[in-house]
Design an enzyme around this catalytic site. Structure first.
Site, PDB file in Angstrom:
ATOM      1  N   TYR A  16       0.616  -1.701   0.134  1.00 14.57           N
ATOM      2  CA  TYR A  16       0.052  -0.242  -0.464  1.00 14.57           C
ATOM      3  C   TYR A  16       0.839   1.532  -0.129  1.00 14.57           C
ATOM      4  O   TYR A  16       0.573   1.463  -1.073  1.00 14.57           O
ATOM      5  CB  TYR A  16      -0.804   0.137   1.174  1.00 14.57           C
ATOM      6  CG  TYR A  16      -1.578   1.475   1.207  1.00 14.57           C
ATOM      7  CD1 TYR A  16      -2.768   1.940   0.860  1.00 14.57           C
ATOM      8  CD2 TYR A  16      -1.594   2.088   2.646  1.00 14.57           C
ATOM      9  CE1 TYR A  16      -3.130   3.346   0.548  1.00 14.57           C
ATOM     10  CE2 TYR A  16      -1.944   3.337   3.383  1.00 14.57           C
ATOM     11  CZ  TYR A  16      -2.916   4.326   1.701  1.00 14.57           C
ATOM     12  OH  TYR A  16      -3.451   4.868   2.731  1.00 14.57           O
ATOM     13  N   THR A  33      -5.551  19.503  -1.804  1.00 14.73           N
ATOM     14  CA  THR A  33      -4.799  18.388  -2.522  1.00 14.73           C
ATOM     15  C   THR A  33      -5.911  18.565  -4.026  1.00 14.73           C
ATOM     16  O   THR A  33      -6.550  18.014  -4.224  1.00 14.73           O
ATOM     17  CB  THR A  33      -5.148  17.163  -2.138  1.00 14.73           C
ATOM     18  OG1 THR A  33      -3.846  17.500  -1.048  1.00 14.73           O
ATOM     19  CG2 THR A  33      -4.603  16.430  -2.934  1.00 14.73           C
ATOM     20  N   ARG A  55      -4.209   0.959  -8.271  1.00 12.68           N
ATOM     21  CA  ARG A  55      -2.997   0.608  -8.186  1.00 12.68           C
ATOM     22  C   ARG A  55      -2.808  -0.733  -7.363  1.00 12.68           C
ATOM     23  O   ARG A  55      -3.630  -0.996  -6.943  1.00 12.68           O
ATOM     24  CB  ARG A  55      -2.326   1.368  -6.115  1.00 12.68           C
ATOM     25  CG  ARG A  55      -2.133   3.167  -6.545  1.00 12.68           C
ATOM     26  CD  ARG A  55      -1.581   3.596  -5.289  1.00 12.68           C
ATOM     27  NE  ARG A  55      -2.284   4.671  -5.248  1.00 12.68           N
ATOM     28  CZ  ARG A  55      -3.535   5.783  -4.562  1.00 12.68           C
ATOM     29  NH1 ARG A  55      -3.889   3.913  -3.981  1.00 12.68           N
ATOM     30  NH2 ARG A  55      -3.652   6.823  -4.428  1.00 12.68           N
ATOM     31  N   LYS A  96      -2.057  21.560  -3.263  1.00 11.15           N
ATOM     32  CA  LYS A  96      -0.748  20.415  -3.710  1.00 11.15           C
ATOM     33  C   LYS A  96      -1.481  20.323  -4.781  1.00 11.15           C
ATOM     34  O   LYS A  96      -2.539  20.017  -4.583  1.00 11.15           O
ATOM     35  CB  LYS A  96      -0.893  19.682  -2.138  1.00 11.15           C
ATOM     36  CG  LYS A  96       0.082  18.638  -2.235  1.00 11.15           C
ATOM     37  CD  LYS A  96       0.066  17.574  -0.796  1.00 11.15           C
ATOM     38  CE  LYS A  96       0.891  16.605  -1.307  1.00 11.15           C
ATOM     39  NZ  LYS A  96      -0.077  15.225  -1.888  1.00 11.15           N
ATOM     40  N   HIS A 145       1.592  13.629  -6.580  1.00 14.38           N
ATOM     41  CA  HIS A 145       1.153  12.259  -5.350  1.00 14.38           C
ATOM     42  C   HIS A 145       2.001  11.785  -5.366  1.00 14.38           C
ATOM     43  O   HIS A 145       1.577  10.135  -4.624  1.00 14.38           O
ATOM     44  CB  HIS A 145      -0.222  12.243  -5.997  1.00 14.38           C
ATOM     45  CG  HIS A 145      -0.841  12.081  -4.974  1.00 14.38           C
ATOM     46  ND1 HIS A 145      -1.723  13.216  -4.164  1.00 14.38           N
ATOM     47  CD2 HIS A 145      -1.069  11.123  -3.984  1.00 14.38           C
ATOM     48  CE1 HIS A 145      -2.867  12.896  -3.317  1.00 14.38           C
ATOM     49  NE2 HIS A 145      -2.345  11.069  -3.341  1.00 14.38           N
ATOM     50  N   ARG A 188       1.300   8.148  -7.682  1.00 14.18           N
ATOM     51  CA  ARG A 188       0.231   7.591  -7.220  1.00 14.18           C
ATOM     52  C   ARG A 188      -1.248   7.883  -7.262  1.00 14.18           C
ATOM     53  O   ARG A 188      -1.755   6.991  -8.024  1.00 14.18           O
ATOM     54  CB  ARG A 188       0.223   8.033  -5.357  1.00 14.18           C
ATOM     55  CG  ARG A 188       1.275   6.903  -4.665  1.00 14.18           C
ATOM     56  CD  ARG A 188       0.696   7.887  -3.121  1.00 14.18           C
ATOM     57  NE  ARG A 188       0.144   6.449  -2.672  1.00 14.18           N
ATOM     58  CZ  ARG A 188       0.039   5.167  -2.272  1.00 14.18           C
ATOM     59  NH1 ARG A 188       1.106   4.662  -2.016  1.00 14.18           N
ATOM     60  NH2 ARG A 188      -1.200   4.761  -1.407  1.00 14.18           N
TER      61      ARG A 188
END
Ligand SMILES: Cc1cc2nc3c(=O)[nH]c(=O)nc-3n(C[C@H](O)[C@H](O)[C@H](O)COP(=O)(O)O)c2cc1C
Length: 424
Positions: free
Chosen positions: A62, A195, A204, A291, A315, A318
């Site tokens: 993770y 963000t 992912r 961000k 990020h 990710r």
């Protein structure tokens, strides 16, 4: 030099004393335990290798993984490695002071902890240890919307260094998000971080293969991995199963962990529009950072709305696997906004030298994500403080090696940056 294969006890004592007095190895001093750790974990990569063995596979995956085939994660590291800085010699050598002022507040180093959702997966209770270490070291700690420990509790632990990161929860005209912002303010957060770089949920594969899905179902393999990670399991017994603690109260009275996860999955979605950025800017009495910025045009837009800080970030690889490494767009973003806002950087920081590279290319400070989580996985609750010491020492020695008196002077040096992106 070869280490003796086995050392008798009296010899061991002599060696330990020698270490304590002068330090047998390069640049290492402190208690016997600290020296052992410094020798075992001289780099973040050593922490990562131990974390991989010490925590369940699904937790490590993770944290370690990225979008797609992890190419974005790999490129972040490679792009940082490619940045070269030319030292100057012949000046008086001084220990450069590392402190930096961000948004009117002094911090002890140009280093911070990036927001991370559910860090408790790699070490139960992670946020508490991160917040504690950041407060002690006086570096920024960014608590995440999807964190596992409520913002109120973190405010009590890190009253001087707490920042709060907000994701978009658009339902009911952002009611939950505005409430979270109020709670973060009441808890003492100093900076609000919005963000922007998550317009879509990205795949992912390492999470999918490990069954980290909502609704969450514990598999036999997960149970086996947890059972064979005794230190991690003991921490889990102490701190309990991680949940989305900040969001629990919006998921309904007495919502179970599964229901809170379902609520989070449903309600946290999309990226803030500029209109929404302006609304949250107005709702926050204090500095606001956006961000996930990679384009100088977006940075200019944010500045025109009165945003105080730009966090150049992809990020940590990710989300968009095909995004450029954040270090490669940093100079263009920094040039576009000049001194109209504070530039922060994250993405691939694994050493103090990486922090210095970001400073050389226009950032006022760099934030790290995974470096802190690897340290938690390897050393448990001592991990965050360990990695703060490791990185700050590396920042100091890198600056000394470069022959400059302070972190900001690194911008005056000649830098070769082969991947630097130009924006017409
Ligand atoms: C496990 C994990 C969870 C993250 N969760 C969030 C999050 O909730 N909000 C956010 O803005 N960024 C999140 N990020 C991204 C980090 O804030 C940061 O941009 C990234 O980790 C920097 O790259 P690095 O890990 O290579 O240092 C997360 C990163 C990781 C590794």
């Amino acid at each position: 030099m070869h280490e003796p294969k086995s050392v008798n006890p009296s010899m061991q004592k002599i060696m330990a004393n020698a270490s304590l007095k002068g330090g047998l190895s390069w640049g290492v001093s402190g208690s016997a335990r600290e020296i052992t750790r410094r020798r075992k974990f001289p780099t973040v990569e050593d922490l990562r290798a131990t974390a991989r063995r010490r925590v369940p596979g699904f937790s490590f995956e993770y944290v370690d993984g990225g979008a797609g085939l992890d190419r974005g994660v790999v490129r972040n590291a490679a792009a940082l490695d490619a940045v070269e800085i030319v030292a100057r010699y012949g000046r008086e050598q001084t220990d450069p002071p590392l402190d930096v002022t961000l948004f009117g507040q002094k911090y002890s180093a140009p280093l911070g902890i990036a927001p991370m959702g559910l860090p408790g997966l790699i070490w139960p209770g992670a946020e508490i240890h991160l917040a504690r270490a950041a407060q002690r070291a006086r570096i920024p700690y960014t608590a995440a919307t999807v964190g596992g420990v409520a913002i109120e509790r973190l405010g009590a632990i890190a009253p001087d260094v707490l920042w709060f990161q907000l994701y978009r929860l658009p339902d009911d005209d952002h009611a939950a998000a505005f409430d979270l912002v109020r709670r973060a303010k009441d808890a003492g957060a100093r900076v609000l971080v919005l963000t922007l770089d998550v317009p879509a949920r990205m795949k992912r594969p390492r999470e999918l293969r490990n069954g980290l899905l909502v609704p969450f179902k514990l598999s036999a393999r997960m149970i086996y991995e947890a059972a064979t990670s005794p230190a991690w399991s003991a921490a889990l017994m102490r701190h309990g199963q991680p949940t989305f603690a900040n969001l629990a109260q919006y998921a309904g009275n007495k919502a179970t962990a599964g229901e809170i996860a379902g609520f989070t999955q449903r309600e946290v979605r999309g990226a803030f529009t500029w209109d929404e950025v302006a609304r949250f800017r107005d709702a926050w009495d204090g500095p606001v950072v956006v961000k996930g910025i990679l384009h100088p045009g977006d940075a200019e837009q944010a500045v025109s709305l009165g945003i105080d800080g730009i966090q150049v970030s992809n990020h940590g690889g990710r989300h968009l696997e095909g995004a450029p490494p954040s270090i490669d767009v940093l100079p263009a973003v920094a040039a576009a906004i000049g001194d109209k806002a504070t530039v922060l950087f994250d993405g691939g920081v694994r050493s103090g030298l990486d922090v210095v590279r970001a400073l050389a290319l226009g950032a006022s400070a760099a934030l790290a994500g995974r470096a802190f989580l690897y340290a938690l996985g390897a050393l448990g609750e001592d991990g965050p403080a360990y990695v703060i010491d490791l990185l700050t020492e590396e920042i100091r020695t890198s600056l000394r090696q470069l022959g400059i008196p302070s972190p900001d002077a690194v911008r005056l040096l000649r830098v070769r940056h082969p991947g630097a992106m130009r924006f017409p």
